[in-house]
Design an enzyme around this catalytic site. Structure first.
Site, PDB file in Angstrom:
ATOM      1  N   ALA A 318      -3.094  -0.157  -8.002  1.00 25.93           N
ATOM      2  CA  ALA A 318      -2.235   0.826  -8.863  1.00 25.93           C
ATOM      3  C   ALA A 318      -0.833   0.161  -8.915  1.00 25.93           C
ATOM      4  CB  ALA A 318      -2.122   2.127  -8.048  1.00 25.93           C
ATOM      5  N   GLU A 352       2.251   4.711  -3.873  1.00 24.28           N
ATOM      6  CA  GLU A 352       2.915   4.375  -4.885  1.00 24.28           C
ATOM      7  C   GLU A 352       3.981   5.341  -4.873  1.00 24.28           C
ATOM      8  OE1 GLU A 352       0.248   1.577  -5.544  1.00 24.28           O
ATOM      9  OE2 GLU A 352       2.299   1.934  -6.704  1.00 24.28           O
TER      10      GLU A 352
END
Length: 905
Positions: A318, A352
């Site tokens: 990610a 994230e």
């Protein structure tokens, strides 16, 4: 794609004449000045000589980035981009409103890799420029003021390698999707700008795109103007942040919406994947992370909205683009997720999101602090899961995943200090490794034990508050932690951040009757990295009680130096097992003393704590890879003792070790009869566990994965084929499309049954890109020279005809461990391509090429890699690192083979 040597605007030959003209004009002007004015002008011209000349090579050096930071005080961008469904390139115009610190004495360069520059204007007036395929150069004579609007009109090819603006065509419905991925130095493949983290900017974006598309960036659109077949998306100015976390994603996505206590949430996925997405999981994990982080940091989420975009062909797991995070489609399972898979999704969502504060709001000054950016998010994600999620075994997963990656990386010849200088962006790319993420995250995990949990939290909070929207260094971070805890962390930094290598600890004890008379922790270090460190750990004392091996005492202790006496242990009950890193507080490899090894071996299944069993099993396998415990003895122990294990984390660990052991057995030199017996034992055990695991359980799915990796006899392959055909069933085992491809790959790997037809039939049922990638892997893995020739041709000669994702699948499958003969037959050709690969500026392809050097457990295998490394060639950092690690692994395998021989002797 345009040639990297293309020059637009002023040809390179004219650029030299242009510079000469500027110099002559300056000299003529100086002749009309007074003597003292002439002297100061001459001095200025002396200073104008470039202190740091920028080479024509791809990438950006730290030295040049520092110079440019001295030139530029502030910059903001207005960016207009036009994208379409069918073209091979996009066009754009960027206006960089730039404020300089002083009048320029050196040329200004604007980063822009392998595009086409159609024109450059300064304050609305066209100016000459040079473009070498890597950056645009403007001479100081055209930038005489302190503020200028620098506009560039350009074109750039869409990417097919996941970097820059990547374009993907869904093979099922033909829809087109686009997304960006920039870290560390690919934002300049979307638009020309100053692509370095310490030149933060505001971005004002507008995009012309097909009318049925969504367009996603760091802010929500303020207006969408309809114009026939296209829409014009207009976005307001963003907050200030670095360009590597800017984003542009577009396509006819399916979208889900929710809200996290006032923060608008959206989730995007392409249409043909949407049926498999479970938005409830995504939004639940997202809300839990927001709830935890906003309270922990004491800083409100800074970027207004939060989008998460699931994209194909993604090179990483990610990426923390501001308010528009991208995720690899691998996080979407086409079957029922295991608990471990759900936890991995929750973890990456939290990772994230942690970056929104640590990385996006406060950003490293240069890539030497990349480790802190990633390590902090790694630690915080696990802390978030441990304290605010449904997962009560988050730290066990951290131990067997992140921490083992770190321990393994720290024992490689390419280990490095956590904090180290990064000379250029190529080195930054190479440093995305187990030290940057795993070791850094692990030492941050032990810091709260050392400083105090609340002191650590307060230091982090103050750091974020004081440096919001700014760039920072390691000293800023450590200074805030030290101040909050009232401790000077200079010595800690020197030990942990500036010195490489993994320490080993062992508890040594003596008993007087049934009581401990003395207990010490000894600490050692490898000769090449001799630093002995200080940290806080727990010593766990275990004894049998009521038929269980239980923790009778956990003693916290700070150890340092070669030996530390644990005075609090004196007088405690004499233990049967002593574990000197109870609860996994410390970052250290553990050696068990002889008494503990003997009792652990007898009572592995009696140990009450699943986490302790997990660590004991790992310690056993560490002994195998260290060539202390023979591989054959480990396999015998595992198949004799692991069958009664019920904890899923321990099952996952042991099954993984057995799969690795099977691969090593394909390579190590040993008696063939013994090899056959051991591999059959692993295969039979995996099949037995698959059949006996609770129906539909995570254990059943785990053992299925192991079985498809180790099955090799005709009986096992027949079972695999019958499972695929539906002629054999196991209660509770539902084969999703990806599990079916595991079976198809297995049949092709051994050329069993109708292996080729199996690929064709599956593609007819499932033509998705994931199936097409799996079909490539299944073809490449075949033990046939024609298969190897075909895919080596594609990888080394015809790669422009393929997406990077396709090449990755092929390269990863080409040479499984039992096909060493085929590798040897092709190694000369692989090595022959090295110079061309080494000259490539495509780091992702360089990484793909390194997959063509598999485990080769032979003296010849060691020599083949050594010959390359010792040739004197200047190797790409990623390539050099991979080859050094491969040589080490080959030698490690040889050592393991010798241990088997010594055992037999």
């Amino acid at each position: 794609m345009p040639s990297s040597s293309k020059n637009n605007g002023v040809p390179m030959t004219k650029t030299g004449k242009f510079a000469l003209g500027v110099l002559c004009s300056s000299i003529l002007a100086a002749c009309s000045l007074e003597p003292n004015q002439l002297q100061s002008t001459t001095t200025a011209h002396a200073l104008a000589k470039p202190a740091v000349a920028r080479s024509d090579a791809p990438g950006l050096s730290a030295r040049y980035a520092k110079l440019r930071k001295q030139q530029i005080a502030q910059v903001d961008y207005k960016l207009s981009v036009t994208i379409d469904k069918s073209g091979d390139a996009f066009s754009g115009r960027v206006v960089a409103d730039t404020q300089f610190r002083r009048n320029l004495l050196q040329p200004l360069t604007i980063d822009f890799a392998v595009g086409e520059v159609e024109g450059v204007q300064v304050d609305g007036k066209s100016v000459p420029f040079a473009y070498n395929g890597q950056f645009i150069t403007i001479e100081p004579a055209h930038l005489k003021g302190r503020k200028h609007a620098i506009a560039v009109d350009y074109k750039h090819a869409y990417s097919n390698n996941g970097s820059g603006l990547h374009r993907f065509v869904d093979p099922v419905d033909g829809e087109v999707y686009m997304y960006t991925d920039f870290e560390p130095y690919d934002a300049n493949r979307l638009f020309p700008h100053f692509d370095q983290p310490n030149l933060k900017a505001h971005y004002t974006l507008d995009v012309t795109a097909p009318k049925d598309w969504s367009v996603i960036t760091s802010v929500r659109e303020k207006n969408i103007e309809k114009n026939g077949e296209v829409n014009h998306w207009v976005f307001p100015q963003s907050k200030k942040f670095s360009s590597y976390i800017f984003s542009l994603h577009a396509g006819p996505f399916t979208v889900w919406e929710d809200d996290a206590d006032g923060i608008p949430l959206r989730l995007f996925a392409r249409k043909t994947l949407a049926e498999y997405v479970k938005p409830d999981d995504w939004f639940t994990f997202t809300k839990q992370s927001f709830e935890f982080f906003q309270k922990y940091f004491e800083v409100d989420y800074p970027f207004v909205k939060y989008d998460q975009v699931i994209v194909p062909d993604f090179n990483a797991g990610a990426m923390e683009n501001v308010a528009a995070v991208t995720f690899n489609e691998a996080y979407v399972s086409r079957g029922e997720k295991t608990q471990a898979q759900r936890m991995r999704l929750a973890n990456v969502i939290a990772h994230e999101m942690a970056h929104m504060w640590f990385g996006d709001l406060v950003t490293m000054n240069w890539w030497d602090d990349l480790w802190l950016n990633e390590s902090f998010a790694t630690y915080m994600a696990n802390l978030s899961l441990a304290e605010n999620s449904e997962f009560d075994n988050a730290w066990e997963n951290f131990y067997q995943g992140t921490k083992q990656w770190a321990y393994g990386s720290d024992q490689l010849p390419t280990t490095h200090a956590i904090q180290l200088p990064v000379k250029n962006t190529d080195e930054a790319f190479a440093n995305f490794d187990g030290i940057t993420y795993g070791k850094g995250g692990s030492i941050l995990k032990q810091l709260p034990y050392y400083l105090g949990k609340e002191e650590f939290r307060k230091g982090v909070s103050n750091y974020l508050k004081d440096l919001s929207y700014k760039n920072s260094t390691l000293n800023d971070f450590m200074g805030h932690l030290g101040k909050a805890a009232g401790k000077n962390l200079d010595a800690w930094q020197q030990q942990w951040l500036y010195q490489a290598g993994l320490n080993t600890i062992q508890a040594n004890f003596q008993c007087d009757g049934d009581k401990i008379a003395s207990l010490t922790i000894s600490q050692t270090a490898p000769a090449e990295y001799p630093t002995l460190r200080e940290q806080r750990t727990q010593v766990g004392l275990y004894n049998m009680e009521g038929g269980k091996m239980v923790l009778s005492k956990a003693i916290p202790v700070i150890y340092k130096g070669a030996s530390t006496e644990v005075t609090a242990a004196k007088g405690e009950a004499c233990p049967q097992i002593v574990y000197p890193n109870e609860g996994d507080w410390a970052f250290a490899k553990v050696n068990l003393d002889k008494v503990s090894v003997a009792n652990m071996s007898k009572h592995i299944n009696d140990i009450e704590s699943p986490f302790t069993r997990l660590m004991m099993w790992q310690s056993l396998f560490d002994s195998v890879t260290d060539a202390k415990l023979p591989l054959d003895q480990y396999v015998s122990f595992a198949v004799s003792n692991a069958g009664s294990e019920e904890n899923i984390n321990v099952i996952r660990l042991v099954s993984s070790h057995l799969g690795t052991a099977y691969a090593y057995l394909n390579q190590v030199a040993m008696d063939d009869t013994k090899r056959t017996q051991l591999q059959l034992a692993i295969e039979s055990f995996a099949w037995q566990q698959l059949q006996s695991a609770p129906a539909g359980s995570d254990a059943q799915k785990t053992w299925f994965g192991t079985f498809t990796g180790v099955a090799h006899t005709d009986k096992a392959l027949a079972n695999a084929q019958n499972l695929l055909r539906g002629e054999l069933g196991i209660e509770g085992l539902v084969l999703d499309p990806d599990m079916r491809w595991n079976l198809i790959a297995l049949l092709n790997r051994h050329l069993y049954g109708d292996y080729a037809q199996a690929i064709k039939s599956e593609l007819e049922k499932d033509g998705s890109d994931r199936s097409q990638l799996n079909a490539i892997a299944a073809e490449a893995i075949r033990p046939q020279q024609e298969a190897k020739t075909l895919w080596l041709n594609n990888l080394l000669e015809n790669r422009d005809a393929f997406k990077l994702a396709q090449l990755k699948y092929a390269a990863s499958a080409l040479f499984p461990t039992e096909q060493r003969g085929l590798y040897e037959a092709n190694v000369e050709r692989i090595v022959g391509a090295l110079d061309e690969v080494n000259a490539s500026d495509a780091s992702e392809f360089v990484g793909t090429y390194t997959r063509l050097f598999p485990l080769n457990c032979s003296e010849q295998g060691v020599k083949q890699v050594s010959d390359i490394l010792d040739s004197g060639k200047q190797l790409n950092p990623l390539l050099e690192k991979a080859l050094k690690n491969r040589r080490y692994k080959n030698q490690q395998c040889l050592n393991m083979a010798a241990a088997i021989g010594n055992s037999a002797g």
